[in-house]
Scaffold this active site. Sequence first.
Site: not given
Length: 411
Positions: A344, A185, A102, A216, A66, A90
């Site tokens: 997510s 987040t 990523k 954001n 992810k 994480k």
Amino acid sequence: MNALAATNRNFKLASRLLGLDSKLEKSLLIPFREIKVECTIPKDDGTLATFVGFRVQHDNARGPMKGGIRYHPEVEPDEVNALAQLMTWKTAVAKIPYGGAKGGIGCDPSKLSISELERLTRVFTQKIHDCIGIQTDVPAPDMGTGPQTMAWILDEYSKFHGYSPAVVTGKPIDLGGSLGRDAATGRGVMFGTEALLNEHGKSISGQRFVIQGFGNVGSWAAKLISEKGGKIVAVSDITGAIKNKDGIDIPALLKHTKEHRGVKGFHGADPIDPNSILVEDCDILVPAALGGVINRENANEIKAKFIIEAANHPTDPDADEILSKKGVVILPDIYANSGGVTVSYFEWVQNIQGFMWEEEKVNNELKTYMTRGFKDLKEMCKTHSCDPRMGAFTLGVNRVAQATILRGWGA
């Protein structure tokens, strides 16, 4: 020290605390797969343009990989490797069944039209569609990408594999995106801050905050913290920095930034030098912009008692050491900003079930995960007599190591 060197250093320190053998340590560091593809598209003027797309898939011991896809002119391979690895730890800290990845494309999205961006995204998806998937690797938005990019990936992927909304997260709501994802987040930052302050017998109410970065994450964190009674005394973004020692009116600032695309010119606060934002007088500093902003040059000047790392890798190891000696408590990025990947995960679950949740359920579940994550982190701090950063790394690395051994992959 660059992001990859710092991440590897933290991993090795955690590995030593856990007593991992060298073969297992090596296998946990090496990425599962690195993909590099050529993406050639016709531009609007009829000329051809070629870009390089990539995907680093770090680890899948605990589940599908992810991580975000970024569109940026200076996509640096070491940084992407570091961020893919950070996603592995994480997701393990958050206790969600994922590994880390990523990727992105080396391009300047501001210089491409919407139709050029769509063609580029579709070509990239055509090149990597066999390497991503609902149970393999689930991309998400990152720098320079957003819900529309995810919609194009979903559509292109579905041409090869049938309609598959769970192949990406951070999608538009109308295509299976989750309510609450936009604020996730920033909301996670607020829940993490709350948990840390409770541990020290304090609450958000009455604390003075400085927030570096008002995109954001920073803007949502500011809004939610101010609603809890926190006083935001200074804020910065790419347009400038502002300060009001009595507290900035955040709803008014949000309205201003929407209209003027930045904090510059806001009348409810005084302009200050953006370079001084990190050393302004406050109780809690929230870096929510770029990596490496807190370093040996400015660490001694920081006045905050707590630092909440809403950005990825904002504090370099030299600064870590200086701040630790000063008694500053740092809530590390791999826990503090994990709200986004947690929601997510909720989006992925909803897509697989074909059953969407109300926003209240999303927010309540996020609070449960962030509260539990902090408790688990503190347990590791006690077990290994270490600071929160090492507590988070030992927690994440240990979970991935255990999954690796249980699956029979231990070297």
